[in-house]
Design an enzyme around this catalytic site. Structure first.
Site, mmCIF file in Angstrom:
data_model
loop_
_atom_site.group_PDB
_atom_site.id
_atom_site.type_symbol
_atom_site.label_atom_id
_atom_site.label_comp_id
_atom_site.label_asym_id
_atom_site.label_seq_id
_atom_site.Cartn_x
_atom_site.Cartn_y
_atom_site.Cartn_z
ATOM 1 N N HIS A 111 0.818 -1.208 0.000
ATOM 2 C CA HIS A 111 0.000 0.000 0.000
ATOM 3 C C HIS A 111 0.857 1.267 0.000
ATOM 4 O O HIS A 111 0.350 2.354 -0.273
ATOM 5 C CB HIS A 111 -0.978 0.003 1.192
ATOM 6 C CG HIS A 111 -0.353 0.201 2.536
ATOM 7 N ND1 HIS A 111 -0.106 -0.842 3.394
ATOM 8 C CD2 HIS A 111 0.064 1.310 3.181
ATOM 9 C CE1 HIS A 111 0.435 -0.385 4.511
ATOM 10 N NE2 HIS A 111 0.542 0.923 4.407
ATOM 11 N N ASP A 142 0.469 -7.619 1.287
ATOM 12 C CA ASP A 142 0.851 -6.226 1.526
ATOM 13 C C ASP A 142 2.365 -6.041 1.552
ATOM 14 O O ASP A 142 2.907 -5.342 2.416
ATOM 15 C CB ASP A 142 0.237 -5.712 2.832
ATOM 16 C CG ASP A 142 0.119 -4.184 2.860
ATOM 17 O OD1 ASP A 142 0.521 -3.551 1.868
ATOM 18 O OD2 ASP A 142 -0.357 -3.633 3.866
ATOM 19 N N SER A 220 5.012 2.264 7.814
ATOM 20 C CA SER A 220 4.681 1.233 6.836
ATOM 21 C C SER A 220 5.922 0.767 6.089
ATOM 22 O O SER A 220 6.665 1.584 5.538
ATOM 23 C CB SER A 220 3.673 1.775 5.814
ATOM 24 O OG SER A 220 2.497 2.177 6.430
#
Length: 560
Positions: A111, A142, A220
Site C-alpha cells: 500500500h 501487503d 509502513s
C-alpha cells in the site's frame, strides 16, 4: 474497533505545526545577574557556572549496522477514479519506510506504492533521492519489492539478515520513518500474540504478529528486528479502538519468505493459494454423530465449494476434512502451531505455492477418502483489487456500464455498511460460476435526450441483453457493438427494462462523449482493432470534432 493499515505519511501531515515549549536545560545553569549582596536584577556583576564539556560526535557509540539498511520511501500516487473510470484522481505524495535485502532489492508495503507513478528512495544520513523501480507487488500479503539501478545507492549498505519466527514475549524493535520528524525512529516492544490476521489492504487472512510497540503513519514497510539485530517482520497496520493502545501488527517471517521465494521461483508474484471451500465447525456432538464420525475423529464440514476451484471436481458439500497434508484438523478448524499454541488450518494452505499439490483426507458417508488436490488462486466474483489495472467501462447512449470491484464499492459508497443489500450480499457470499464471470452494473446514466426516463438508474445489475445472459463486461460490449436488431434491450435487476433504438443510440453516443470530455466509449481492455478504427473514423466524420482538431493544428502551426 477496526483494523487499518498504516497510511504512508502524507505530505500534508508533515507540514502540521508542532509547538515546542522552551525551558532551561536541567544540566546547564543559565548565567544570571546578581549584585554584591546577592540580590538579583542589578547589573553589578555576572556570575555564571561553568558549562559542561560538549561531547564529540566521534565518541558516540556506533549504530547497529542493520539500521543503515532502513530507507525512506517517497511515492507519488495516481489512483483510478472508479466512479468516473475514464479519469484518474488528483495525484498525491506519501512517504513510508523500507529496508534493503540481498540481491540489490528493497522491501516495503504494497500500500506504500499502490497506484504509483514515481517511487524514490533515500538512505539514512543521505540528502539524495534515488529513482526506484517496482519489481513486484503482493497485494494479498501487503509486500512490495523495489530496486534501484544507480550503483551509488548500494554503496555502504549491508542487507538485513532474516531471523526466525519469534516466540511470545520476545523483544522486537520497529525501525522506520514515521510521522513526527524526518530522521529514523526506533520503538521497542514485545511479541504479544501470533494468529491468523485480517490483512486490511489485501482483504485476506494470513499469519500475523501482534506487538505492543507503537506503529504510526510512515512506519509502513519498516523492518522489525529481534534482539540479535535480525529482521523478523514488516510493520504494516495497527488497531484503532478507544480502549486499545499501542497495538501494532507486523507481517511475520513466513509470509515474507513466501513472497520472496514466490518471486524468485516464478519471476513475478503469483500469490497465495487457497482451499476453495467454506467450512463449518464440528464442535457439536450430535452434528459429529450424524456425519458418521467416530469418537477419535475430528475435522470440519464443507459447506460450499467454489465452482472455479480444482477441488470442486473432487470434494463435495458435507464432506468432513480430517487432515491437510498429514496434519490433523481439530473440530474448531485449528491445527498445532508451536508449543502451547494452535492456529487456523488455513495457515497450512498459505505455506503452499500456487500449483502445488496437497493431500486432503475427508470423511464421506462414514468412509475415509484421500485426494491429491492441486492448489489454485482465489477467483472472486467481486475482486478485492484490480491489480494495478485501470477500471473497465463501456458507454452507449449515456449508460455507463462497469464491472463491480471492492474499490468501486468503496468509491461509490465510502463505507461498506452503506452498500445496497443485494450488492453487499454478492460481495460477502456470492461465488463466481466461471473463471471470467463479472458482476456488471449500470453505474450511472449521463443525461441526454435519448435516455429520458432512465436518469435514476444507478448501480443496478445488468442480467440480460436482448434475451442473452450477461456474463462479463467484455461480452456485453461485444454484443452491443455487433447488434443488428432494431432495439437494444437491457434486462436489469428487479425486472427493470431499458430499451433504446439501436441506430439512434449509437448516433447519440458520440455527442454525449464530447459533452462530458470522454475520449473513448470503452476502456482499452475492451477495445478490439475494429473498435479502434471505428472510433477514429467516427471522430473524423463528426464536423464539430474535426473542426476542433483542425483549429488545434492551425494554432500549433502558427506557434512554430
Amino acid at each position: 474497533m477496526y483494523l487499518q493499515y498504516i497510511n504512508p505519511t502524507s505530505a500534508a501531515t508533515i507540514n502540521d505545526a508542532i509547538s515546542v515549549s522552551s525551558t532551561e536545560p536541567n544540566n546547564i545553569a543559565a548565567p544570571r545577574l546578581v549584585d554584591q549582596n546577592g540580590d538579583c536584577g542589578h547589573a553589578l556583576a555576572v556570575v555564571s557556572q561553568p558549562l559542561p564539556e560538549v561531547p564529540r560526535w566521534e565518541s558516540a557509540p556506533r549504530v547497529v549496522p542493520s539500521m543503515d539498511a532502513v530507507v525512506k520511501v517517497f511515492c507519488v500516487h495516481t489512483a483510478p477514479n472508479f466512479s468516473l473510470p475514464w479519469q484518474r484522481k488528483k495525484q498525491y505524495s506519501s512517504s513510508s519506510s523500507g529496508f534493503v535485502i540481498g540481491g540489490r532489492r528493497v522491501l516495503t508495503n504494497a500500500h506504500s506504492v499502490d497506484h504509483h507513478t514515481q517511487v524514490k528512495l533515500k538512505k539514512r544520513g543521505s540528502d539524495t533521492k534515488y529513482l526506484a523501480t517496482v519489481l513486484a507487488i503482493g497485494t494479498e500479503c501487503d509486500i512490495a519489492m523495489l530496486t534501484v539501478s544507480d550503483d551509488e545507492f548500494w554503496e555502504g549498505i549491508s542487507p538485513v539478515k532474516f531471523g526466525c519466527l519469534p516466540a511470545l514475549q520476545d523483544a522486537v524493535t520497529v525501525v522506520g520513518y514515521p510521522i513526527g520528524g524526518d530522521t529514523i525512529s526506533v520503538t521497542s516492544g514485545v511479541v504479544s500474540r501470533m494468529e491468523i490476521l485480517s490483512y486490511v489492504h489485501g482483504s485476506t487472512e494470513l499469519l500475523g504478529m501482534q506487538i505492543d510497540a507503537a506503529i504510526n503513519s510512515g512506519n509502513s514497510g519498516g523492518p522489525a528486528f529481534n534482539d540479535k539485530g535480525k529482521c523478523v517482520g514488516i510493520a504494516f497496520q495497527s488497531l484503532k479502538h478507544e480502549d486499545a493502545e499501542n497495538i501494532g501488527y507486523v507481517i511475520p517471517i513466513p509470509v515474507i519468505m513466501h513472497f520472496i521465494e514466490d518471486y524468485e521461483k516464478n519471476g513475478a508474484y503469483t500469490g497465495f493459494p487457497i482451499l476453495g471451500i467454506e467450512w463449518q465447525k464440528m464442535e457439536n456432538p450430535d452434528l459429529r454423530m450424524s456425519m458418521g464420525m467416530g469418537p477419535d475423529q475430528k475435522g470440519v464440514r464443507i459447506r460450499r465449494i467454489e465452482p472455479t476451484s480444482p477441488e470442486s471436481q473432487l470434494l463435495k458439500p458435507s464432506d468432513v476434512i480430517l487432515s491437510f497434508d498429514g496434519v490433523n484438523i481439530a473440530n474448531d478448524g485449528t491445527v498445532p502451531f508451536r508449543h502451547g499454541e494452535r492456529i487456523g488450518f488455513s495457515y497450512l494452505v498459505s505455506q503452499k505455492y500456487i500449483g502445488d499439490n496437497a493431500v486432503v483426507k475427508v470423511l464421506r458417508n462414514s468412509e475415509t477418502l484421500e485426494f491429491n488436490i492441486k492448489l489454485a488462486k482465489h477467483k472472486e466474483l467481486i475482486p478485492s483489487h484490480i491489480e494495478g489495472k485501470r477500471p473497465s467501462y463501456y458507454i452507449i447512449a449515456g449508460f455507463v456500464f462497469t464491472a463491480v470491484s471492492l474499490p468501486y464499492l468503496r468509491s461509490e459508497f465510502g463505507n461498506l455498511f452503506d452498500v445496497p443489500i443485494k450488492l453487499l450480499d454478492k460481495h460477502l457470499h456470492a461465488m463466481a460460476q466461471s473463471i471470467d464471470e463479472q458482476l456488471v452494473v449500470v453505474s450511472q446514466v449521463l443525461v441526454a435526450d435519448i435516455n429520458i426516463g432512465y436518469e435514476d438508474i444507478v448501480n443496478n445489475q445488468v442480467l440480460t441483453f436482448n434475451g442473452m445472459p450477461v456474463k462479463d463486461l467484455k461480452s456485453l460490449a461485444s454484443m452491443v457493438e455487433n447488434c443488428d436488431d432494431e432495439y437494444l434491450k437491457f434486462g436489469l435487476e428487479y425486472n427493470q427494462m431499458v430499451v433504446l433504438q439501436t441506430n439512434t443510440a449509437r448516433a447519440a453516443t458520440l455527442d454525449i462523449l464530447t459533452t462530458h470530455c470522454i475520449s473513448s466509449a470503452m476502456s482499452d481492455d475492451l477495445m478490439t482493432k475494429e473498435n479502434a478504427l471505428e472510433e477514429v473514423q467516427s471522430t473524423l466524420d463528426d464536423p464539430k470534432t474535426r473542426d476542433t482538431i483542425l483549429e488545434e493544428v492551425q494554432e500549433t502551426k502558427d506557434i512554430f
